[in-house]
Design an enzyme around this catalytic site. Sequence first.
Site, PDB file in Angstrom:
ATOM      1  N   GLU A 182      44.985 -22.610 -22.523  1.00 38.05           N
ATOM      2  CA  GLU A 182      44.108 -23.374 -21.286  1.00 38.05           C
ATOM      3  C   GLU A 182      44.132 -24.656 -21.856  1.00 38.05           C
ATOM      4  O   GLU A 182      43.692 -25.620 -20.631  1.00 38.05           O
ATOM      5  CB  GLU A 182      42.469 -22.851 -22.274  1.00 38.05           C
TER       6      GLU A 182
ATOM      7  N   HIS B  89      33.093 -13.999 -28.107  1.00 41.09           N
ATOM      8  CA  HIS B  89      32.949 -13.921 -26.127  1.00 41.09           C
ATOM      9  C   HIS B  89      32.133 -13.336 -26.311  1.00 41.09           C
ATOM     10  O   HIS B  89      32.024 -13.307 -24.658  1.00 41.09           O
ATOM     11  CB  HIS B  89      33.884 -12.594 -25.970  1.00 41.09           C
TER      12      HIS B  89
END
Length: 372
Positions: free
Chosen positions: A102, A171
């Site tokens: 990322e 998450h």
Amino acid sequence: MSKLLRPASRLLSQPTIPRSVSRSVRKVAPSAIPSIRGYASQGQTLTVRDALNEALAEELEQNDKVFILGEEVAQYNGAYKVTKGLLDRFGPKRVIDTPITESGFCGLAVGAALAGLHPVCEFMTFNFAMQAIDQIINSAAKTHYMSGGIQPCNIVFRGPNGFAAGVAAQHSQDYSAWYGSIPGLKVVAPWSAEDAKGLLKAAIRDPNPVVVLENELLYGQAFPMSDEAMKSDFVLPFGKAKIERSGKDLTIVTLSRCVGQSLDAAEQLKQKYGVEAEVINLRSVKPLDVEAIVNSVKKTGHLMAVESGFPAFGVSSEILALTMEYAFDYLEAPAVRVTGAEVPTPYAAKLEEMSFPQVDTITNYAAKLLRV
């Protein structure tokens, strides 16, 4: 603490969404999502997933500076199939698969935006964007201001945000308040298919960096689309909330998936107590439509803010603070907030359910506020 941790006595069971643990292929079956009402009066029905796909295709078609990059967006058609078919249609120079890094591909996207392109940077979830938060905030959000208005950064950061089902604490975070607190970023959180299409298209066209916080549990949910929303030039303005349900007794301000829950709670309040609740879909976290909230509070005299984020320093906290500043004289009772619990999201299904607002949570808090 009992209030923050949402005692089980305040929560009634709801349909359980199938659980999954795979990062790359985790999807939600449309049939597993509780029914949420739409609001367009005519036209065809579209899922949120397909609305986002349509928005991306239209913008790629209309502007050759637009391109998409992220993990599995091309050959795999996207982890949630939002980019399905775009590689075949626009080719590998416009729809680009990246490594699982990322920080790397987000930095590349920001550089491309500073060079004059209009990248759409997809994060498989915004939890993974934590790896790239320096690029998003220090590079994308601040460069236009620090350059004295000379250097714009036309970029969109998009992907699922908040909790899903069975993905535990690392998450399941909601970043609405995180990004909403940063000058230089615009932040939107769609609920319906029309929201998704109109806000994403507006984000791609906006010269500023825009964070589009989608919700995984809504991707497969179908909503009616108006004829206007099916046109290729359909966009929704930032900073304009939508009244999804009119009412005179209580203002419920909410966003993302909690809009559907709040509409169901409003129906329960009507059936059980005869209460007419007004439900406001924020759509835009930053800029925030303070005027719509204040006007509604002037009419109802009561305010409830509903979100799935943590209670401390959240979007609902800002809504309550702004209401106190601009509409205090119109409140007939203290404003309240219904939020996620002050706890890292548990993996166990029942504990996870207790950690976020449910329809009955909203209904019970509203009844207590109104003393009915």
